[in-house]
Motif scaffolding. Sequence first.
Motif, PDB file in Angstrom:
ATOM      1  N   PRO A  65      43.681 -21.635  78.578  1.00  0.00           N
ATOM      2  CA  PRO A  65      44.486 -22.766  79.040  1.00  0.00           C
ATOM      3  C   PRO A  65      43.939 -23.451  80.286  1.00  0.00           C
ATOM      4  O   PRO A  65      43.958 -24.688  80.377  1.00  0.00           O
ATOM      5  CB  PRO A  65      45.857 -22.124  79.304  1.00  0.00           C
ATOM      6  N   HIS A  66      43.440 -22.689  81.265  1.00  0.00           N
ATOM      7  CA  HIS A  66      42.949 -23.335  82.488  1.00  0.00           C
ATOM      8  C   HIS A  66      41.697 -24.169  82.230  1.00  0.00           C
ATOM      9  O   HIS A  66      41.414 -25.126  82.946  1.00  0.00           O
ATOM     10  CB  HIS A  66      42.719 -22.311  83.612  1.00  0.00           C
ATOM     11  N   SER A  86      38.341 -29.770  80.804  1.00  0.00           N
ATOM     12  CA  SER A  86      38.293 -30.885  79.849  1.00  0.00           C
ATOM     13  C   SER A  86      39.452 -31.858  80.016  1.00  0.00           C
ATOM     14  O   SER A  86      39.359 -33.008  79.587  1.00  0.00           O
ATOM     15  CB  SER A  86      38.271 -30.352  78.411  1.00  0.00           C
ATOM     16  N   GLY A  87      40.572 -31.412  80.607  1.00  0.00           N
ATOM     17  CA  GLY A  87      41.702 -32.308  80.859  1.00  0.00           C
ATOM     18  C   GLY A  87      42.384 -32.795  79.598  1.00  0.00           C
ATOM     19  O   GLY A  87      42.712 -33.979  79.483  1.00  0.00           O
ATOM     20  N   ILE A  88      42.626 -31.879  78.649  1.00  0.00           N
ATOM     21  CA  ILE A  88      43.242 -32.270  77.381  1.00  0.00           C
ATOM     22  C   ILE A  88      44.455 -31.404  77.078  1.00  0.00           C
ATOM     23  O   ILE A  88      44.665 -30.352  77.683  1.00  0.00           O
ATOM     24  CB  ILE A  88      42.248 -32.168  76.207  1.00  0.00           C
ATOM     25  N   SER A  89      45.251 -31.855  76.111  1.00  0.00           N
ATOM     26  CA  SER A  89      46.424 -31.112  75.660  1.00  0.00           C
ATOM     27  C   SER A  89      46.066 -30.284  74.424  1.00  0.00           C
ATOM     28  O   SER A  89      44.998 -30.450  73.829  1.00  0.00           O
ATOM     29  CB  SER A  89      47.542 -32.087  75.298  1.00  0.00           C
ATOM     30  N   VAL A  90      46.984 -29.420  74.038  1.00  0.00           N
ATOM     31  CA  VAL A  90      46.792 -28.613  72.822  1.00  0.00           C
ATOM     32  C   VAL A  90      46.660 -29.514  71.597  1.00  0.00           C
ATOM     33  O   VAL A  90      45.787 -29.307  70.741  1.00  0.00           O
ATOM     34  CB  VAL A  90      47.966 -27.628  72.648  1.00  0.00           C
ATOM     35  N   ILE A 123      52.177 -22.301  68.365  1.00  0.00           N
ATOM     36  CA  ILE A 123      51.592 -21.066  68.911  1.00  0.00           C
ATOM     37  C   ILE A 123      50.684 -21.363  70.090  1.00  0.00           C
ATOM     38  O   ILE A 123      50.780 -20.726  71.148  1.00  0.00           O
ATOM     39  CB  ILE A 123      50.816 -20.309  67.811  1.00  0.00           C
ATOM     40  N   LEU A 124      49.806 -22.348  69.927  1.00  0.00           N
ATOM     41  CA  LEU A 124      48.858 -22.653  71.003  1.00  0.00           C
ATOM     42  C   LEU A 124      49.568 -23.278  72.211  1.00  0.00           C
ATOM     43  O   LEU A 124      49.145 -23.066  73.353  1.00  0.00           O
ATOM     44  CB  LEU A 124      47.764 -23.582  70.491  1.00  0.00           C
ATOM     45  N   THR A 125      50.625 -24.028  71.976  1.00  0.00           N
ATOM     46  CA  THR A 125      51.399 -24.581  73.092  1.00  0.00           C
ATOM     47  C   THR A 125      52.062 -23.458  73.882  1.00  0.00           C
ATOM     48  O   THR A 125      52.104 -23.483  75.120  1.00  0.00           O
ATOM     49  CB  THR A 125      52.458 -25.572  72.593  1.00  0.00           C
ATOM     50  N   TYR A 126      52.584 -22.467  73.169  1.00  0.00           N
ATOM     51  CA  TYR A 126      53.172 -21.290  73.834  1.00  0.00           C
ATOM     52  C   TYR A 126      52.113 -20.587  74.684  1.00  0.00           C
ATOM     53  O   TYR A 126      52.370 -20.212  75.841  1.00  0.00           O
ATOM     54  CB  TYR A 126      53.733 -20.330  72.790  1.00  0.00           C
ATOM     55  N   MET A 127      50.913 -20.414  74.136  1.00  0.00           N
ATOM     56  CA  MET A 127      49.830 -19.763  74.873  1.00  0.00           C
ATOM     57  C   MET A 127      49.428 -20.610  76.082  1.00  0.00           C
ATOM     58  O   MET A 127      49.206 -20.088  77.178  1.00  0.00           O
ATOM     59  CB  MET A 127      48.625 -19.539  73.950  1.00  0.00           C
ATOM     60  N   ASP A 165      51.268 -22.857  77.750  1.00  0.00           N
ATOM     61  CA  ASP A 165      52.328 -22.873  78.759  1.00  0.00           C
ATOM     62  C   ASP A 165      52.421 -21.554  79.519  1.00  0.00           C
ATOM     63  O   ASP A 165      52.870 -21.526  80.680  1.00  0.00           O
ATOM     64  CB  ASP A 165      53.678 -23.182  78.114  1.00  0.00           C
ATOM     65  N   ASN A 166      52.026 -20.456  78.890  1.00  0.00           N
ATOM     66  CA  ASN A 166      52.131 -19.134  79.504  1.00  0.00           C
ATOM     67  C   ASN A 166      50.776 -18.565  79.950  1.00  0.00           C
ATOM     68  O   ASN A 166      50.680 -17.379  80.257  1.00  0.00           O
ATOM     69  CB  ASN A 166      52.808 -18.162  78.529  1.00  0.00           C
ATOM     70  N   ASN A 167      49.774 -19.450  79.966  1.00  0.00           N
ATOM     71  CA  ASN A 167      48.432 -19.050  80.429  1.00  0.00           C
ATOM     72  C   ASN A 167      47.891 -17.826  79.686  1.00  0.00           C
ATOM     73  O   ASN A 167      47.342 -16.905  80.287  1.00  0.00           O
ATOM     74  CB  ASN A 167      48.437 -18.788  81.934  1.00  0.00           C
ATOM     75  N   ILE A 168      48.069 -17.829  78.381  1.00  0.00           N
ATOM     76  CA  ILE A 168      47.552 -16.749  77.536  1.00  0.00           C
ATOM     77  C   ILE A 168      46.273 -17.233  76.865  1.00  0.00           C
ATOM     78  O   ILE A 168      46.289 -18.223  76.127  1.00  0.00           O
ATOM     79  CB  ILE A 168      48.578 -16.335  76.463  1.00  0.00           C
ATOM     80  N   GLY A 169      45.180 -16.558  77.118  1.00  0.00           N
ATOM     81  CA  GLY A 169      43.907 -16.944  76.524  1.00  0.00           C
ATOM     82  C   GLY A 169      43.457 -15.959  75.460  1.00  0.00           C
ATOM     83  O   GLY A 169      44.005 -14.863  75.328  1.00  0.00           O
ATOM     84  N   ASP A 170      42.475 -16.357  74.704  1.00  0.00           N
ATOM     85  CA  ASP A 170      41.876 -15.469  73.702  1.00  0.00           C
ATOM     86  C   ASP A 170      40.415 -15.857  73.537  1.00  0.00           C
ATOM     87  O   ASP A 170      40.104 -17.031  73.326  1.00  0.00           O
ATOM     88  CB  ASP A 170      42.602 -15.578  72.356  1.00  0.00           C
TER      89      ASP A 170
END
Length: 311
Positions: free
Chosen positions: A252-253, A259-263, A293-297, A299-304
């Motif tokens: 997310p960061h 890149s300054g983009i949204s999901v 799913i990706l919006t949840y990740m 918003d909660n700073n969850i990466g993979d």
Amino acid sequence: MNKSLEKVRQKILSLNEREREIFFSQMRDEFFKEENIDTNKALKQGSNMVINFPNLINEKFTKALLVETGNGNYLVQPEDNCIGLNLRKYGENAIEQIEYLANFISSETKLLIVGAHIGTLTIPLSRIAKLVFAVEANPISYKLLKYNLAINNTKNCKAFNFAANDKPTELEFLLNTQNSGGSKRKPIIQDHMYYYDNPEQISVPAFRLDDVFKNKKFNVVLMDIEGSEYFALKGMQRILSSATVLIVEFLPHHLRNVSGISVDTFLKVLPGFKIMIVPSLRIRAKRKKFSKILTYMFDNNIGDENLIFIK
């Protein structure tokens, strides 16, 4: 060669592994004593502290250290404290990741790796795949990648030195040293996490992958380019149209700051993929749930590091 250095070299060659360990420990202790360094404090710092013994290592010429691992032999930068540290200290890196990625590659796979770094994923995976094209933007990492391909006698991999982008240009690029794998295009938001080791800023050539590999098709695309993923994906729509699997890092960061983009903007450059796997969350979802799913990740700073998209 200086006679005293030759004498030391001959002595080292005559020792067995245990004797060499004792010899270098004694040298280390003598060096600490001469430089008035607290031995216990220095040892607690472990491999984060790179010590150049007088007359044995010249920083002007020592650009890399050779490490032997179960997945190949690698030249690594002495100051790298991420992948380089893992290799130097433990003799391995990303073993579980390599084993996981191998599930998507076969002897018939034509694999495109974007963000190959020094080859610690490229070389093991090339032993499975039919053909590998490896792209690396960092000129220092690319040089080590080329050396490592040669050292490991990797014949089915071609390496390329440029940044993957949505248009041809000269791209402002940060050369990180403490984590060379974290080198990246200049972030939109200049957060301390990208500048903590005072990276040199250079310009690197950037191209659309569709332009560079005009007549090439790849079954699998593996991408980890520290926030430039969106731009690279936008510039490889033809390649993606024939690929059956895309494996891409999602942080997310990076989306926010680099890149300054949204999901949703990210997902627009991924047409045709019907299944998404998020290994860290043990989720397998169909296309209609990608955004949620990706919006949840996000918003909660969850990466993979291995987000999987399958057609």
